[in-house]
Design a protein around this motif. Structure first.
Motif, PDB file in Angstrom:
ATOM      1  N   ARG A 408      -5.602  37.376  -3.187  1.00 18.82           N
ATOM      2  CA  ARG A 408      -6.159  37.422  -4.545  1.00 18.82           C
ATOM      3  C   ARG A 408      -7.253  38.484  -4.645  1.00 18.82           C
ATOM      4  O   ARG A 408      -7.370  39.169  -5.656  1.00 18.82           O
ATOM      5  CB  ARG A 408      -6.685  36.044  -4.944  1.00 18.82           C
ATOM      6  N   VAL A 409      -8.036  38.617  -3.579  1.00 19.76           N
ATOM      7  CA  VAL A 409      -9.036  39.686  -3.546  1.00 19.76           C
ATOM      8  C   VAL A 409      -8.339  41.044  -3.552  1.00 19.76           C
ATOM      9  O   VAL A 409      -8.741  41.968  -4.265  1.00 19.76           O
ATOM     10  CB  VAL A 409      -9.932  39.548  -2.293  1.00 19.76           C
ATOM     11  N   LEU A 410      -7.276  41.145  -2.771  1.00 18.30           N
ATOM     12  CA  LEU A 410      -6.544  42.416  -2.701  1.00 18.30           C
ATOM     13  C   LEU A 410      -5.863  42.731  -4.036  1.00 18.30           C
ATOM     14  O   LEU A 410      -5.786  43.893  -4.437  1.00 18.30           O
ATOM     15  CB  LEU A 410      -5.504  42.344  -1.577  1.00 18.30           C
ATOM     16  N   PHE A 411      -5.373  41.700  -4.741  1.00 17.66           N
ATOM     17  CA  PHE A 411      -4.725  41.900  -6.046  1.00 17.66           C
ATOM     18  C   PHE A 411      -5.719  42.497  -7.039  1.00 17.66           C
ATOM     19  O   PHE A 411      -5.355  43.368  -7.850  1.00 17.66           O
ATOM     20  CB  PHE A 411      -4.180  40.570  -6.562  1.00 17.66           C
ATOM     21  N   ASN A 412      -6.957  42.049  -6.988  1.00 15.06           N
ATOM     22  CA  ASN A 412      -7.973  42.545  -7.927  1.00 15.06           C
ATOM     23  C   ASN A 412      -8.267  44.015  -7.727  1.00 15.06           C
ATOM     24  O   ASN A 412      -8.871  44.655  -8.599  1.00 15.06           O
ATOM     25  CB  ASN A 412      -9.258  41.728  -7.795  1.00 15.06           C
ATOM     26  N   GLN A 426       4.436  50.555 -12.620  1.00 14.35           N
ATOM     27  CA  GLN A 426       4.375  50.137 -11.226  1.00 14.35           C
ATOM     28  C   GLN A 426       2.932  50.049 -10.736  1.00 14.35           C
ATOM     29  O   GLN A 426       2.075  50.865 -11.106  1.00 14.35           O
ATOM     30  CB  GLN A 426       5.157  51.120 -10.348  1.00 14.35           C
ATOM     31  N   TYR A 427       2.696  49.057  -9.900  1.00 13.27           N
ATOM     32  CA  TYR A 427       1.390  48.859  -9.283  1.00 13.27           C
ATOM     33  C   TYR A 427       1.572  48.778  -7.772  1.00 13.27           C
ATOM     34  O   TYR A 427       2.670  48.535  -7.278  1.00 13.27           O
ATOM     35  CB  TYR A 427       0.739  47.568  -9.794  1.00 13.27           C
ATOM     36  N   LEU A 428       0.450  48.938  -7.072  1.00  9.18           N
ATOM     37  CA  LEU A 428       0.488  48.859  -5.620  1.00  9.18           C
ATOM     38  C   LEU A 428      -0.772  48.172  -5.127  1.00  9.18           C
ATOM     39  O   LEU A 428      -1.865  48.423  -5.629  1.00  9.18           O
ATOM     40  CB  LEU A 428       0.627  50.248  -5.007  1.00  9.18           C
ATOM     41  N   GLN A 429      -0.610  47.273  -4.173  1.00 10.51           N
ATOM     42  CA  GLN A 429      -1.766  46.615  -3.575  1.00 10.51           C
ATOM     43  C   GLN A 429      -1.538  46.448  -2.079  1.00 10.51           C
ATOM     44  O   GLN A 429      -0.395  46.384  -1.611  1.00 10.51           O
ATOM     45  CB  GLN A 429      -2.006  45.248  -4.211  1.00 10.51           C
ATOM     46  N   ILE A 430      -2.619  46.407  -1.335  1.00 14.12           N
ATOM     47  CA  ILE A 430      -2.513  46.021   0.060  1.00 14.12           C
ATOM     48  C   ILE A 430      -2.240  44.524   0.059  1.00 14.12           C
ATOM     49  O   ILE A 430      -2.769  43.785  -0.773  1.00 14.12           O
ATOM     50  CB  ILE A 430      -3.792  46.385   0.846  1.00 14.12           C
ATOM     51  N   PHE A 431      -1.379  44.059   0.987  1.00 10.74           N
ATOM     52  CA  PHE A 431      -0.870  42.687   0.894  1.00 10.74           C
ATOM     53  C   PHE A 431      -0.683  42.117   2.293  1.00 10.74           C
ATOM     54  O   PHE A 431      -0.365  42.844   3.240  1.00 10.74           O
ATOM     55  CB  PHE A 431       0.459  42.699   0.137  1.00 10.74           C
ATOM     56  N   LYS A 432      -0.890  40.819   2.408  1.00  8.36           N
ATOM     57  CA  LYS A 432      -0.676  40.108   3.668  1.00  8.36           C
ATOM     58  C   LYS A 432       0.455  39.104   3.453  1.00  8.36           C
ATOM     59  O   LYS A 432       0.364  38.233   2.590  1.00  8.36           O
ATOM     60  CB  LYS A 432      -1.952  39.390   4.103  1.00  8.36           C
ATOM     61  N   ASN A 433       1.549  39.228   4.248  1.00 11.21           N
ATOM     62  CA  ASN A 433       2.648  38.288   4.084  1.00 11.21           C
ATOM     63  C   ASN A 433       2.425  37.030   4.920  1.00 11.21           C
ATOM     64  O   ASN A 433       1.384  36.868   5.553  1.00 11.21           O
ATOM     65  CB  ASN A 433       3.993  38.956   4.402  1.00 11.21           C
TER      66      ASN A 433
END
Length: 1016
Positions: A408-412, A426-433
């Protein structure tokens, strides 16, 4: 467990024995302090990976995970090993095992003796030296029969005890200390039967803090880095720019040489303490080492699949960039991302390093991703070497458990990418699976919302109320406290002119994690064709988040899954709106113009035909009807037509019928086979479509009916029937994911060659061996060289339509690179001159999508002929042509089949590969000249004109790779392939008495009415 004995195996691997004399090598695990784990359970050796180099520390655990102890007698003993490839040592310290592995470079220099005293202490030879050495170094015994590196113990900084257990002392001829350097080994003689005096005293030059070399030698000094030599004089300056000049992939030592006693001698040199100021250098035993790039290039798929994980932390994450914190200081690093999931191609992300922190700035590195819609999970990898490591290692990056950063922090801190519009922005975020793996998640906003927040939206009910639809929705998963449902949004899928319609909501109930509400969809808003997806928008005053419906209740599916009359809304403007279930199981609406054939009369015919078929179902089913057609039921020139023609003329399966529109310009091609033609939208057409056992086509099966319908009586019937896909053109030059097996559209693939069958239809599209048959194309049965039929040479030119040009105004079109390239080519004076002088004309064929821009091309009719779609028979023109110029069209394969030269005019190759992709490698797999601008096209055409249009040998040789059917029996093979797949297709071909009689009467009818006597 306690280790009592350590041995090197003959191959230099590790072997451990416990205090009971038992070999426990297959029971222990080595844990590197850097995080790696190594074991070889149930075997009697542990092999150290060859990429390891230098000094390492590990601790051992047993099969129960308990820490392994080491016997006191192992402590302080250097166990050594020497092979052709490497020099190794092992040292035990309490509960830590230390080892060093070094390349045996075998470049040796002998120097004078260093020994002060030799004596024996039990089984050990005691050696006291005059100098102190830095590891790694080795003691080597030379006898008459062998040279052996021996184990030793360090008594103090100058005294060593050499283990001579396996050495016959009387056989010793010499003893050397092998001082391991970076790219050489200095041999100091401790004892020898012969006098050695190869050493000359000199005062070592010194590299000062400014990068200058200070020396007292009168002779010139030569420097060397790798294979490069340079003079070290008063102009010499060692700085970052000098170092970059000589860097390459591998680490290289900085060495200096001079003339001493008329010999070239390598000199030692002194280094200042602050030499670490050079970012691309490090020190190895008083030698300056130029650090290599240590880069990985090319296909790294294997490395990706075997990469160990490396936990990292994140810092300063924003829409501008981020910092990745590694566990140790970094020597070299490449940050690499996958294209999607773990698939390539893989690309490097530019970064800067400061100690253990990698700083990534997002400027422009993701720009191209915004132009293409779709979700991508781009995993992050690091090809990294930490300080003190000579080689790099490939890791998959994961987020450390100690990190307080969540999705959620990364989404912001997501990035908005340029190029997309509306739903497709299109958007891009760093993400943890879920595996803690770090990746870049790219896609439309609603996909990022779903991945980050886990919201789930469901449609429970839909009711048509006159000209509106009332829909009941449900959201599961707890919304944040300050979030509420704002409205229901319909978003049009048109990328270039997006529309969004918002509809108010009414809360029905709210309890626990369930929120139920309803909304009314009406026609008061502005709509454009075609497809409108349904979203729920939630948020607060600062933020609005779209949630796409991902589930439908059984009730709503049953409501939607009724005949078209029950749920569609028509307007006075002759448009239509109706809901449908998408292939992904979501709810969407279709808004479009009513087609000319979508009228009451045809709907009534469809219903009537359905009743007639059901009344006489047994009769029609016994007929075993096969239906053949081409794109939009409008053509009669492609593979489907030629296959039908073969079936008709050879009287194969008499209940084979061809569907075509009566207004098609190619309707005439079937004039002599009309007794087996089904006029599109006729009553007979509807009855036979319901009765059909299988569809055989050059496009997907809904081209025989209505591409927009999946909910009518006939559409539902067609969904249950199998489709033999004859294809439109050979594949490879561009990807066509719509034909992949997971789409569920095709049942039996007819491949043009063994190459396509194996490498594309099965490997890329995902079909089983039993679902693809290679036969060759039906239309190739008619192909012959007809160049002699024209009184001139013809060059066939056909550019491919670009999706990026859809919806452009004429003003926008003339500013495209496409228009500029082709206009420059068509107006080339040099082209006109050479074609005119050599009796050659250019046939310029335009895709039907160019119809709004045709007049913008300035065509010189003195040497160029312009054709639109179906103006002429394309197959005939290909046979008459001497050469083809295209870019990405599959039509080039036909010219290649006819053994004529092809030019690939790919001025936008890089962009095309990004947006469309390809199955072939454009650099090595294409079968013609590849050119990138109009001048190169003209020059290449001139080359072929002057050679008499002879195909070059290098391309002709590829034909045996790509094509293996040249006998004009392709249609026959297709027919036999269909018969061999009766079970797969749900057809049968039993010759009952009634069928034999019917076939006899049909043959008589053909003769009486002269059917087939002059067919095309």
């Amino acid at each position: 467990m306690k280790i009592n004995q350590f041995n090197y195996t003959p191959n230099g691997n590790f072997d451990f024995v416990d205090s009971d004399g038992k070999d426990v090598t297959g029971e222990v695990t080595l844990h590197f302090v850097t995080g790696e784990i190594l074991n070889n359970f149930h075997h009697k050796f542990i092999k150290i990976p060859k990429e390891l180099w230098g000094y390492r520390e590990v601790y051992l655990t047993d099969s129960n995970g308990e820490r392994v102890l080491f016997d006191e007698q192992l402590m302080q003993m250097y166990f050594t090993n020497n092979t052709k490839e490497k020099l190794e040592y092992v040292l035990f310290k309490k509960n830590i095992m230390c080892f060093g592995i070094f390349e045996n470079n075998r470049v040796k220099e002998k120097f004078q003796t260093l020994v002060k005293k030799l004596s024996f202490e039990g089984k050990f030879l005691c050696v006291k030296l005059s100098n102190e050495f830095e590891m790694p170094y080795f003691f080597e015994i030379h006898t008459k029969t062998q040279k052996k590196v021996v184990d030793f113990q360090k008594k103090d900084n100058y005294t060593y005890l050499l283990d001579l257990t396996s050495i016959d002392v009387d056989e010793i001829e010499s003893i050397y200390l092998n001082d391991y350097k970076f790219q050489k080994q200095n041999y100091y003689c401790i004892y020898s039967n012969e006098e050695i005096n190869d050493y000359t005293e000199y005062e070592s030059p010194r590299l000062n803090t400014n990068g200058r070399m200070e020396t007292f030698l009168n002779e010139p000094i030569i420097g060397q880095i790798g294979n490069n030599h340079f003079s070290i004089d008063h102009d010499f300056l060692l700085n970052d720019s000098f170092i970059e000049k000589y860097r390459n992939q591998k680490d290289q030592s900085f060495d200096i040489f001079s003339f001493i006693n008329n010999k070239i001698v390598q000199l030692n040199y002194e280094l200042p303490l602050n030499i670490v100021k050079y970012a691309n250098c490090y020190i190895f035993k008083d030698t300056l080492i130029i650090r290599g790039f240590r880069r990985v290039t090319g296909d790294i798929t294997k490395m990706v699949n075997t990469a160990n994980v490396l936990p990292v932390n994140l810092k300063d994450v924003s829409d501008k960039g981020l910092k990745i914190i590694f566990p140790r200081n970094i020597s070299t690093v490449q940050i690499i991302k996958s294209t999607n999931k773990l698939r390539g191609p893989f690309s490097e992300i530019e970064s800067k390093v400061n100690e253990n922190i990698v700083n990534i700035i997002f400027d422009n590195i993701f720009d191209d991703l915004g132009r293409v819609n779709g979700t991508k999970y781009m995993h992050l990898f690091a090809n990294i070497s930490f300080e003190g490591e000579k080689t790099s290692k490939f890791y998959k990056l994961t987020l450390s458990n100690e990190s307080e950063i969540n999705n959620r922090v990364l989404f912001n801190n997501k990035i908005s990418l340029e190029g997309g519009i509306g739903k497709y922005h299109q958007y891009l975020q760093i993400f943890k699976n879920e595996k803690e793996e770090l990746l870049f998640l790219k896609g439309p906003l609603h996909n990022l919302v779903k991945a980050t927040f886990g919201f789930s939206a469901q449609a429970l009910d839909i009711v048509r109320q006159k000209d509106t639809y009332k829909i009941t929705f449900q959201i599961t998963n707890l919304l944040p406290n300050d979030y509420e449902v704002q409205f229901v949004r319909l978003i049009n899928r048109n990328v270039l002119s997006p529309k969004e319609n918002n509809f108010g909501i009414k809360i029905i109930s709210k309890e626990n994690e369930l929120l139920i509400f309803e909304s009314v969809i009406d026609l008061k808003h502005e709509y454009v064709p075609f497809y409108w997806d349904v979203f729920i928008v939630v948020g607060n005053d600062m933020l609005s988040l779209p949630i796409q419906l991902d589930r439908l209740s059984t009730n709503i599916k049953n409501i939607i899954d009724v005949d078209v009359f029950e749920k569609e809304i028509r307007t006075p403007q002759n448009t239509i709106l109706y809901p449908y279930v998408t292939a992904g199981g979501s709810l969407a609406f279709t808004f479009r113009n009513v087609e000319s054939y979508e009228n009451t009369a045809n709907f009534q015919k469809e219903i009537k035909a359905h009743k007639i078929y059901n009344m006489f179902k047994k009769h029609f089913d016994r007929k075993n009807i096969w239906i053949v057609f081409e794109k939009n039921s409008f053509g009669a020139h492609d593979n489907a037509f030629h296959f039908f023609k073969y079936m008709y003329e050879n009287e194969k399966h008499t209940n084979t019928y061809y569907v075509i529109r009566k207004d098609s310009p190619e309707y005439k091609n079937l004039s002599n086979m009309h007794d087996k033609v089904l006029d599109y939208m006729s009553l007979k057409y509807f009855i036979y479509m319901f009765a059909a056992r299988v569809f055989i086509s050059s496009d997907t099966k809904f081209h025989a009916y209505n591409l927009q319908r999946r909910d009518s009586l006939l559409a539902k019937s067609m969904m249950t029937k199998k489709n033999v896909f004859l294809q439109h053109g050979m594949n490879g030059i561009k990807k066509v994911p719509v034909f992949h097996k997971k789409r569920g559209l095709l049942d039996l693939i007819i491949a043009p060659s063994d190459f396509e069958r194996e490498n594309i239809n099965i490997k890329k599209w995902g079909y089983d061996d039993s679902e693809v048959v290679s036969t060759g194309y039906a239309r190739w049965d008619s192909y012959t060289d007809k160049t002699a039929e024209l009184p001139y040479h013809q060059i066939f030119m056909m550019p491919t339509w670009r999706k990026s040009m859809e919806g452009m105004t004429q003003e926008q079109f003339i500013n495209t690179e496409f228009y500029r390239e082709y206009q420059t080519f068509l107006k080339s004076p040099e082209l006109k001159k050479v074609l005119t002088e050599n009796n050659t004309r250019l046939a310029f064929f335009l895709h039907p999508y160019f119809k709004n821009y045709v007049e913008l091309f300035d065509i010189d009719e003195s040497f160029t002929d312009k054709y639109g779609y179906l103006d002429v028979d394309m197959g005939e023109e290909i046979m008459k042509s001497s050469m083809m110029v295209s870019d990405y069209s599959s039509v080039v394969w036909d010219m290649f089949y006819l053994e004529k030269p092809v030019i690939f005019y790919q001025f936008d190759q890089e962009d095309y590969l990004k947006s469309e992709g390809a199955y072939l490698n454009y650099e090595k797999d294409l079968f013609g000249d590849v050119v990138f601008n109009s001048k190169q096209v003209v020059d290449t055409i001139i080359k072929y004109v002057e050679s008499g249009f002879i195909e070059e040998t290098q391309y002709a040789q590829l034909r045996t790779k790509y094509m293996n059917f040249h006998d004009h029996h392709n249609s026959e093979r297709i027919y036999r392939a269909i018969l061999s797949k009766k079970k797969l297709l749900g057809i049968e071909n039993r010759w009952t008495l009634s069928r034999r009689i019917a076939r006899k009467f049909w043959k008589i009818k053909k003769k009486i009415f002269h059917y087939g006597s002059a067919s095309k």
